[in-house]
Design an enzyme around this catalytic site. Structure first.
Site, PDB file in Angstrom:
ATOM      1  N   CYS A 166      28.663  50.962  16.206  1.00 54.36           N
ATOM      2  CA  CYS A 166      29.259  51.077  14.869  1.00 54.36           C
ATOM      3  C   CYS A 166      29.449  52.571  14.616  1.00 54.36           C
ATOM      4  O   CYS A 166      29.476  53.356  15.566  1.00 54.36           O
ATOM      5  CB  CYS A 166      28.422  50.365  13.804  1.00 54.36           C
ATOM      6  SG  CYS A 166      26.760  51.010  13.552  1.00 54.36           S
TER       7      CYS A 166
HETATM    8  C1  RB5 Z   1      31.481  51.507   8.688  1.00 54.50           C
HETATM    9  O1  RB5 Z   1      32.220  52.379   7.901  1.00 54.50           O
HETATM   10  C2  RB5 Z   1      30.087  52.065   8.936  1.00 54.50           C
HETATM   11  O2  RB5 Z   1      29.339  51.979   7.778  1.00 54.50           O
HETATM   12  C3  RB5 Z   1      29.431  51.312  10.057  1.00 54.50           C
HETATM   13  O3  RB5 Z   1      30.217  51.392  11.205  1.00 54.50           O
HETATM   14  C4  RB5 Z   1      28.082  51.807  10.518  1.00 54.50           C
HETATM   15  O4  RB5 Z   1      28.089  53.206  10.669  1.00 54.50           O
HETATM   16  C5  RB5 Z   1      26.911  51.352   9.804  1.00 54.50           C
HETATM   17  O5  RB5 Z   1      25.778  51.725  10.199  1.00 54.50           O
END
Ligand code: RB5
Length: 157
Positions: free
Chosen positions: A70
């Protein structure tokens, strides 16, 4: 080289979408069997959905290890660790990626695509995949305590 024939499940939200593609291609070149559970487009998506898909593949025995990406790696790791039997961690260095498997039997590597570059991400991934759990008594004892926590054991007052 990664260990031949490893079954790797990989998933990401939009924040990790591009890096997921790069790591998936890299792992295929390393001889791994890669299961990509999405996201399949860069549109906004929710990391818990992919944490679920990756975790379930491992818990059903359909994959040996998982990779979740993420933006920071944090959300994905928080979500994946809610699944009993999943041991996920954010690692942006090769020492943690190797030692997390050897000592803690980590089975899901989480990466933050907004934190780590692709070259280091490849090296961290390789360290994770080539490491194996060392079944020392003290490591097993600690994992047993984690399983007790997963089963809802709480300390009596
Ligand atoms: C998405 O914008 C972001 O919040 C997600 O990818 C991640 O970093 C969450 O931990």
């Amino acid at each position: 080289m990664a260990r031949e024939g490893l079954r790797i499940v990989i998933g990401s939200d939009h924040g990790g979408y591009v890096l997921k593609g790069e790591i998936a291609e890299y792992l295929k070149g390393e001889g791994c069997h890669v299961i990509d559970v999405g996201a399949y487009t860069p549109e906004s998506s929710d990391y818990p959905d992919f944490a679920r898909l990756v975790s379930e593949k491992i818990l059903k025995g359909e994959a040996d290890r998982g990779i979740l990406i993420c933006g920071s790696g944090v959300g994905a790791s928080v979500a994946a660790n809610k699944f009993p039997g999943i041991r996920a961690a954010v690692c942006h260095d090769t020492y943690s990626a190797r030692q997390g498997v050897e000592d803690d039997d980590m089975n899901v590597l989480c990466l933050g695509a907004r934190v780590i570059g692709v070259e280091l991400a490849r090296e961290v991934t390789l360290s994770f995949l080539n490491a194996e759990f060392k079944a020392l008594e003290r490591y097993e004892r600690r994992l047993l305590k984690i399983r007790e926590i997963e089963q809802g054991w709480i300390t009596k007052d």
